[in-house]
Design a protein around this motif. Structure first.
Motif, mmCIF file in Angstrom:
data_model
loop_
_atom_site.group_PDB
_atom_site.id
_atom_site.type_symbol
_atom_site.label_atom_id
_atom_site.label_comp_id
_atom_site.label_asym_id
_atom_site.label_seq_id
_atom_site.Cartn_x
_atom_site.Cartn_y
_atom_site.Cartn_z
ATOM 1 N N GLU A 37 -6.599 -4.941 -7.204
ATOM 2 C CA GLU A 37 -8.055 -5.053 -7.070
ATOM 3 C C GLU A 37 -8.592 -3.973 -6.136
ATOM 4 O OE1 GLU A 37 -9.326 -8.904 -5.844
ATOM 5 O OE2 GLU A 37 -8.556 -9.882 -7.640
ATOM 6 N N TYR A 38 -7.875 -3.743 -5.058
ATOM 7 C CA TYR A 38 -8.311 -2.710 -4.114
ATOM 8 C C TYR A 38 -8.346 -1.345 -4.797
ATOM 9 C CZ TYR A 38 -8.082 0.765 -0.436
ATOM 10 O OH TYR A 38 -8.317 1.861 0.336
ATOM 11 N N PHE A 39 -7.308 -1.016 -5.553
ATOM 12 C CA PHE A 39 -7.251 0.297 -6.196
ATOM 13 C C PHE A 39 -8.273 0.426 -7.319
ATOM 14 C CE2 PHE A 39 -2.845 0.697 -4.450
ATOM 15 C CZ PHE A 39 -3.186 1.702 -3.572
ATOM 16 N N SER A 40 -8.683 -0.669 -7.901
ATOM 17 C CA SER A 40 -9.734 -0.576 -8.912
ATOM 18 C C SER A 40 -11.092 -0.299 -8.266
ATOM 19 C CB SER A 40 -9.786 -1.859 -9.746
ATOM 20 O OG SER A 40 -10.209 -2.954 -8.957
ATOM 21 N N GLU A 41 -11.238 -0.651 -6.987
ATOM 22 C CA GLU A 41 -12.500 -0.437 -6.283
ATOM 23 C C GLU A 41 -12.554 0.882 -5.519
ATOM 24 O OE1 GLU A 41 -12.905 -3.774 -3.692
ATOM 25 O OE2 GLU A 41 -12.938 -5.213 -5.336
ATOM 26 N N VAL A 42 -11.404 1.438 -5.134
ATOM 27 C CA VAL A 42 -11.384 2.613 -4.271
ATOM 28 C C VAL A 42 -11.726 3.870 -5.065
ATOM 29 C CG1 VAL A 42 -8.948 3.235 -4.527
ATOM 30 C CG2 VAL A 42 -10.093 3.649 -2.370
ATOM 31 N N ASP A 43 -12.273 4.847 -4.352
ATOM 32 C CA ASP A 43 -12.632 6.135 -4.931
ATOM 33 C C ASP A 43 -11.366 6.896 -5.304
ATOM 34 O OD1 ASP A 43 -14.101 8.403 -5.642
ATOM 35 O OD2 ASP A 43 -14.010 9.207 -3.605
ATOM 36 N N ASP A 44 -11.317 7.395 -6.527
ATOM 37 C CA ASP A 44 -10.131 8.112 -7.004
ATOM 38 C C ASP A 44 -9.857 9.377 -6.197
ATOM 39 O OD1 ASP A 44 -9.769 6.206 -8.926
ATOM 40 O OD2 ASP A 44 -10.724 7.367 -10.532
ATOM 41 N N GLU A 45 -10.901 10.103 -5.838
ATOM 42 C CA GLU A 45 -10.726 11.337 -5.075
ATOM 43 C C GLU A 45 -10.071 11.056 -3.725
ATOM 44 O OE1 GLU A 45 -11.145 14.559 -5.844
ATOM 45 O OE2 GLU A 45 -11.474 13.794 -7.866
ATOM 46 N N TYR A 46 -10.503 9.977 -3.064
ATOM 47 C CA TYR A 46 -9.917 9.600 -1.783
ATOM 48 C C TYR A 46 -8.431 9.303 -1.959
ATOM 49 C CZ TYR A 46 -8.497 6.511 1.999
ATOM 50 O OH TYR A 46 -7.799 5.924 3.020
ATOM 51 N N LEU A 47 -8.119 8.540 -2.979
ATOM 52 C CA LEU A 47 -6.726 8.151 -3.219
ATOM 53 C C LEU A 47 -5.853 9.367 -3.509
ATOM 54 C CD1 LEU A 47 -4.714 5.839 -3.573
ATOM 55 C CD2 LEU A 47 -5.387 5.742 -5.965
ATOM 56 N N PHE A 48 -6.304 10.265 -4.368
ATOM 57 C CA PHE A 48 -5.526 11.451 -4.699
ATOM 58 C C PHE A 48 -5.363 12.374 -3.484
ATOM 59 C CE2 PHE A 48 -7.022 10.724 -9.225
ATOM 60 C CZ PHE A 48 -5.838 10.112 -9.588
ATOM 61 N N ARG A 49 -6.415 12.495 -2.693
ATOM 62 C CA ARG A 49 -6.346 13.333 -1.493
ATOM 63 C C ARG A 49 -5.316 12.761 -0.511
ATOM 64 N NH1 ARG A 49 -11.410 13.355 -0.376
ATOM 65 N NH2 ARG A 49 -11.360 11.597 1.048
ATOM 66 N N PHE A 81 0.844 -1.192 0.000
ATOM 67 C CA PHE A 81 0.000 0.000 0.000
ATOM 68 C C PHE A 81 0.883 1.246 0.000
ATOM 69 C CE2 PHE A 81 -3.478 -2.623 1.866
ATOM 70 C CZ PHE A 81 -4.482 -2.253 0.985
ATOM 71 N N PRO A 82 0.684 2.166 -0.942
ATOM 72 C CA PRO A 82 1.466 3.399 -0.913
ATOM 73 C C PRO A 82 1.018 4.318 0.225
ATOM 74 C CG PRO A 82 -0.072 3.468 -2.730
ATOM 75 C CD PRO A 82 -0.178 2.107 -2.110
ATOM 76 N N ILE A 83 -0.238 4.198 0.610
ATOM 77 C CA ILE A 83 -0.775 4.910 1.763
ATOM 78 C C ILE A 83 -1.480 3.879 2.624
ATOM 79 C CG2 ILE A 83 -1.054 7.180 0.714
ATOM 80 C CD1 ILE A 83 -3.916 6.423 0.054
ATOM 81 N N TYR A 84 -1.524 4.130 3.915
ATOM 82 C CA TYR A 84 -2.162 3.169 4.804
ATOM 83 C C TYR A 84 -3.030 3.932 5.784
ATOM 84 C CZ TYR A 84 -2.737 -1.165 7.356
ATOM 85 O OH TYR A 84 -3.273 -2.289 7.938
ATOM 86 N N GLY A 85 -4.261 4.187 5.355
ATOM 87 C CA GLY A 85 -5.201 4.950 6.163
ATOM 88 C C GLY A 85 -6.319 4.081 6.689
ATOM 89 N N LYS A 86 -7.413 4.739 7.030
ATOM 90 C CA LYS A 86 -8.558 4.074 7.639
ATOM 91 C C LYS A 86 -9.186 3.040 6.693
ATOM 92 C CE LYS A 86 -13.024 5.575 9.185
ATOM 93 N NZ LYS A 86 -13.844 6.719 9.584
ATOM 94 N N LYS A 87 -9.358 3.423 5.440
ATOM 95 C CA LYS A 87 -9.979 2.496 4.487
ATOM 96 C C LYS A 87 -9.081 1.294 4.204
ATOM 97 C CE LYS A 87 -13.033 5.657 2.073
ATOM 98 N NZ LYS A 87 -13.481 6.160 0.775
ATOM 99 N N GLU A 88 -7.777 1.517 4.185
ATOM 100 C CA GLU A 88 -6.848 0.409 3.926
ATOM 101 C C GLU A 88 -6.822 -0.555 5.113
ATOM 102 O OE1 GLU A 88 -6.158 3.543 1.186
ATOM 103 O OE2 GLU A 88 -6.090 3.657 3.369
ATOM 104 N N ARG A 89 -6.889 -0.026 6.333
ATOM 105 C CA ARG A 89 -6.955 -0.906 7.512
ATOM 106 C C ARG A 89 -8.237 -1.738 7.491
ATOM 107 N NH1 ARG A 89 -4.497 3.558 9.877
ATOM 108 N NH2 ARG A 89 -6.452 4.470 10.577
#
Length: 126
Positions: free
Chosen positions: A62-74, A16-24
């Motif tokens: 697979e996770y990145f294909s499902e995650v919201d792009d705005e969340y990821l960029f933010r 994971f390049p970032i490890y936040g709430k959604k990734e946990r």
């Protein structure tokens, strides 16, 4: 078996390049089926896990294909700001320490010039 599932989860977390709430939360959701699968199998290997659930890089894609792009960029933007701030603090700290050592060296040089190491006295007779 628990070690193998933990090893698998750890390799997924590392990617994971970032490890936040959604990734946990995603890791928690992945952990349940992994444990259930591990309980079903007696001699579970890491290769069997990758065959069943996919390689860690496949799971991340697979996770990145499902995650919201705005969340990821933010999150990536915030991570960039934090990284720049930490670099700034580190550079400022190094400069401050360097300046302090420079002042200490200047004080040392001044003390060496003012310190009398020896004194020569010449006595002459008239």
């Amino acid at each position: 078996m628990k070690d193998i599932t933990q090893k698998y989860l750890k390799s997924v977390k590392k990617l994971f390049p970032i490890y936040g709430k959604k990734e946990r939360q995603y890791i928690k959701n992945l952990q349940t089926p992994l444990q259930e699968y591990a309980e079903e199998k007696e001699d579970l290997s890491y290769e069997e896990l990758t065959e069943e659930f996919g390689t860690p890089s496949h799971v991340i894609s697979e996770y990145f294909s499902e995650v919201d792009d705005e969340y990821l960029f933010r999150q990536l933007r915030i991570r960039g700001y934090v990284k720049k701030f930490l670099i700034f603090v580190l550079v400022a700290f190094v400069i401050l320490i360097g300046y302090r050592y420079y002042l200490a060296y200047q004080n040392y040089e001044n003390a060496m010039e003012e310190h009398i190491i020896y004194e020569e006295t010449i006595i002459e007779e008239d």
